[in-house]
Design a protein around this motif. Sequence first.
Motif, PDB file in Angstrom:
ATOM      1  N   VAL A 189     -92.569 -18.431  55.459  1.00  0.00           N
ATOM      2  CA  VAL A 189     -92.692 -18.627  54.016  1.00  0.00           C
ATOM      3  C   VAL A 189     -91.647 -19.649  53.593  1.00  0.00           C
ATOM      4  CG1 VAL A 189     -92.634 -17.527  51.750  1.00  0.00           C
ATOM      5  CG2 VAL A 189     -93.457 -16.236  53.742  1.00  0.00           C
ATOM      6  N   PHE A 190     -92.086 -20.748  53.017  1.00  0.00           N
ATOM      7  CA  PHE A 190     -91.151 -21.782  52.583  1.00  0.00           C
ATOM      8  C   PHE A 190     -91.618 -22.386  51.268  1.00  0.00           C
ATOM      9  CE2 PHE A 190     -94.210 -23.723  55.411  1.00  0.00           C
ATOM     10  CZ  PHE A 190     -94.539 -24.931  54.812  1.00  0.00           C
ATOM     11  N   GLY A 191     -90.777 -23.187  50.665  1.00  0.00           N
ATOM     12  CA  GLY A 191     -91.046 -23.650  49.314  1.00  0.00           C
ATOM     13  C   GLY A 191     -91.511 -25.088  49.220  1.00  0.00           C
ATOM     14  N   PHE A 192     -92.092 -25.399  48.080  1.00  0.00           N
ATOM     15  CA  PHE A 192     -92.377 -26.763  47.670  1.00  0.00           C
ATOM     16  C   PHE A 192     -92.195 -26.793  46.164  1.00  0.00           C
ATOM     17  CE2 PHE A 192     -96.293 -24.556  46.993  1.00  0.00           C
ATOM     18  CZ  PHE A 192     -96.944 -25.194  45.950  1.00  0.00           C
ATOM     19  N   ASN A 193     -92.019 -27.972  45.617  1.00  0.00           N
ATOM     20  CA  ASN A 193     -91.800 -28.105  44.174  1.00  0.00           C
ATOM     21  C   ASN A 193     -92.844 -29.060  43.616  1.00  0.00           C
ATOM     22  OD1 ASN A 193     -90.860 -28.825  41.533  1.00  0.00           O
ATOM     23  ND2 ASN A 193     -88.791 -28.220  42.117  1.00  0.00           N
ATOM     24  N   GLU A 194     -93.767 -28.512  42.849  1.00  0.00           N
ATOM     25  CA  GLU A 194     -94.869 -29.313  42.311  1.00  0.00           C
ATOM     26  C   GLU A 194     -95.219 -28.814  40.916  1.00  0.00           C
ATOM     27  OE1 GLU A 194     -98.542 -30.613  44.692  1.00  0.00           O
ATOM     28  OE2 GLU A 194     -99.251 -28.896  43.525  1.00  0.00           O
ATOM     29  N   GLY A 195     -95.198 -29.695  39.945  1.00  0.00           N
ATOM     30  CA  GLY A 195     -95.527 -29.335  38.581  1.00  0.00           C
ATOM     31  C   GLY A 195     -97.015 -29.268  38.336  1.00  0.00           C
ATOM     32  N   PRO A 196     -97.414 -28.994  37.084  1.00  0.00           N
ATOM     33  CA  PRO A 196     -98.825 -28.905  36.731  1.00  0.00           C
ATOM     34  C   PRO A 196     -99.552 -30.220  36.967  1.00  0.00           C
ATOM     35  CG  PRO A 196     -97.437 -27.986  35.000  1.00  0.00           C
ATOM     36  CD  PRO A 196     -96.532 -28.701  35.942  1.00  0.00           C
ATOM     37  N   SER A 197    -100.816 -30.127  37.342  1.00  0.00           N
ATOM     38  CA  SER A 197    -101.655 -31.305  37.543  1.00  0.00           C
ATOM     39  C   SER A 197    -103.093 -30.937  37.260  1.00  0.00           C
ATOM     40  CB  SER A 197    -101.521 -31.819  38.977  1.00  0.00           C
ATOM     41  OG  SER A 197    -102.401 -32.898  39.220  1.00  0.00           O
ATOM     42  N   GLY A 198    -103.749 -31.704  36.388  1.00  0.00           N
ATOM     43  CA  GLY A 198    -105.156 -31.453  36.097  1.00  0.00           C
ATOM     44  C   GLY A 198    -105.406 -30.099  35.468  1.00  0.00           C
ATOM     45  N   GLY A 199    -104.410 -29.559  34.756  1.00  0.00           N
ATOM     46  CA  GLY A 199    -104.598 -28.269  34.104  1.00  0.00           C
ATOM     47  C   GLY A 199    -104.236 -27.077  34.954  1.00  0.00           C
ATOM     48  N   TYR A 200    -103.725 -27.310  36.169  1.00  0.00           N
ATOM     49  CA  TYR A 200    -103.382 -26.217  37.065  1.00  0.00           C
ATOM     50  C   TYR A 200    -101.970 -26.385  37.604  1.00  0.00           C
ATOM     51  CZ  TYR A 200    -108.304 -24.935  37.321  1.00  0.00           C
ATOM     52  OH  TYR A 200    -109.554 -24.530  37.021  1.00  0.00           O
ATOM     53  N   ILE A 201    -101.399 -25.297  38.018  1.00  0.00           N
ATOM     54  CA  ILE A 201    -100.199 -25.361  38.845  1.00  0.00           C
ATOM     55  C   ILE A 201    -100.382 -24.386  40.001  1.00  0.00           C
ATOM     56  CG2 ILE A 201     -98.924 -23.639  37.475  1.00  0.00           C
ATOM     57  CD1 ILE A 201     -96.380 -25.336  38.179  1.00  0.00           C
ATOM     58  N   THR A 202    -100.160 -24.860  41.195  1.00  0.00           N
ATOM     59  CA  THR A 202    -100.329 -24.031  42.381  1.00  0.00           C
ATOM     60  C   THR A 202     -99.139 -23.094  42.521  1.00  0.00           C
ATOM     61  OG1 THR A 202    -101.584 -25.766  43.495  1.00  0.00           O
ATOM     62  CG2 THR A 202    -100.620 -24.056  44.885  1.00  0.00           C
ATOM     63  N   LEU A 203     -99.406 -21.818  42.654  1.00  0.00           N
ATOM     64  CA  LEU A 203     -98.352 -20.825  42.843  1.00  0.00           C
ATOM     65  C   LEU A 203     -97.997 -20.657  44.310  1.00  0.00           C
ATOM     66  CD1 LEU A 203     -99.556 -18.036  40.394  1.00  0.00           C
ATOM     67  CD2 LEU A 203     -97.877 -19.837  39.974  1.00  0.00           C
ATOM     68  N   GLY A 204     -99.003 -20.699  45.169  1.00  0.00           N
ATOM     69  CA  GLY A 204     -98.799 -20.546  46.592  1.00  0.00           C
ATOM     70  C   GLY A 204    -100.052 -20.942  47.329  1.00  0.00           C
ATOM     71  N   SER A 205     -99.950 -21.170  48.627  1.00  0.00           N
ATOM     72  CA  SER A 205    -101.136 -21.517  49.411  1.00  0.00           C
ATOM     73  C   SER A 205    -100.977 -21.041  50.843  1.00  0.00           C
ATOM     74  CB  SER A 205    -101.385 -23.026  49.396  1.00  0.00           C
ATOM     75  OG  SER A 205    -100.340 -23.728  50.043  1.00  0.00           O
ATOM     76  N   ALA A 206    -102.113 -20.845  51.515  1.00  0.00           N
ATOM     77  CA  ALA A 206    -102.135 -20.411  52.911  1.00  0.00           C
ATOM     78  C   ALA A 206    -103.495 -20.761  53.498  1.00  0.00           C
ATOM     79  CB  ALA A 206    -101.880 -18.904  53.018  1.00  0.00           C
ATOM     80  N   GLY A 207    -103.631 -20.581  54.806  1.00  0.00           N
ATOM     81  CA  GLY A 207    -104.894 -20.827  55.488  1.00  0.00           C
ATOM     82  C   GLY A 207    -105.429 -19.564  56.147  1.00  0.00           C
TER      83      GLY A 207
END
Length: 275
Positions: free
Chosen positions: A148-166
């Motif tokens: 589990v690690f971090g990234f820093n990304e603001g809102p884009s296209g009306g969304y903000i990603t909270l987390g992701s996985a495969g």
Amino acid sequence: MKKNNLLAFALIGALSVSLFACTKKDAVETTNNNEISESTLAKISSLGFSTENARKVEGGYLVEGDILLTEANFASTAKGNNLNIAETEQYRTTNLVTNLPRVITVSVTNLPQVYSDAVDEMISRYNAQGLSLTFQRATTGTVGNIDVFGFNEGPSGGYITLGSAGFPTSSGQPFNQIKMNTNVNAYGTNPNLQYLASVLQHEVGHCIGFRHTDYMNRAYSCGGRRANEGASDVGAIRIPGTPSKADAESFMLACSNGGNRTFNANDLIALNYLY
């Protein structure tokens, strides 16, 4: 995972008005496929995922708000496991974690303490279910089966990603990464531990083979127009014993309600059937 805020975009920042999973929706949903070729979009669609808001990210393509599709997913051979379209149940991918019983180790890399504490809470939630798949923290200084690690990304296209996985590999290994957004617009300046644990619980669900519960109609938890992606080559297989009707509290709904969500009764049926 996605969180849906029904206020106008100018009012984002408050996490209190929401719907449901691993991104946060703050405005009208838009489509942003500018970085993706038509051939790749066709591959995404053939795997049974919506191309709406799909985008290129490090390591592959982010779809459905929080699912990372890799080149390995595109190269895999279809197994004929398709979505049962008309219903809302728990779904799994073709690949699952194998060699059970087994312990999955989880590490946390370069994240604030609250994220680490939330990982411990997530582990406790899964281990309390008595499954043949259990979790534990990796030895200090080592990388676990899931990191589990971090990234820093603001809102884009009306969304903000909270987390992701495969999804699990064809060799029966869990997906090995969960990315958690450290941007202030994702969880605020003082992230809530239970909320973080709920997002992590959802992302681990993907890592061990769960699709979104409202896969066939993301509007159920995310709002907006109805979306039904149809057949899936990566696998969208109904888990026996789960309901053929909407399940408003499932931990695998596509969009987050911005609060604490753990396993409901149907989620436990699905978990115990698979593991």
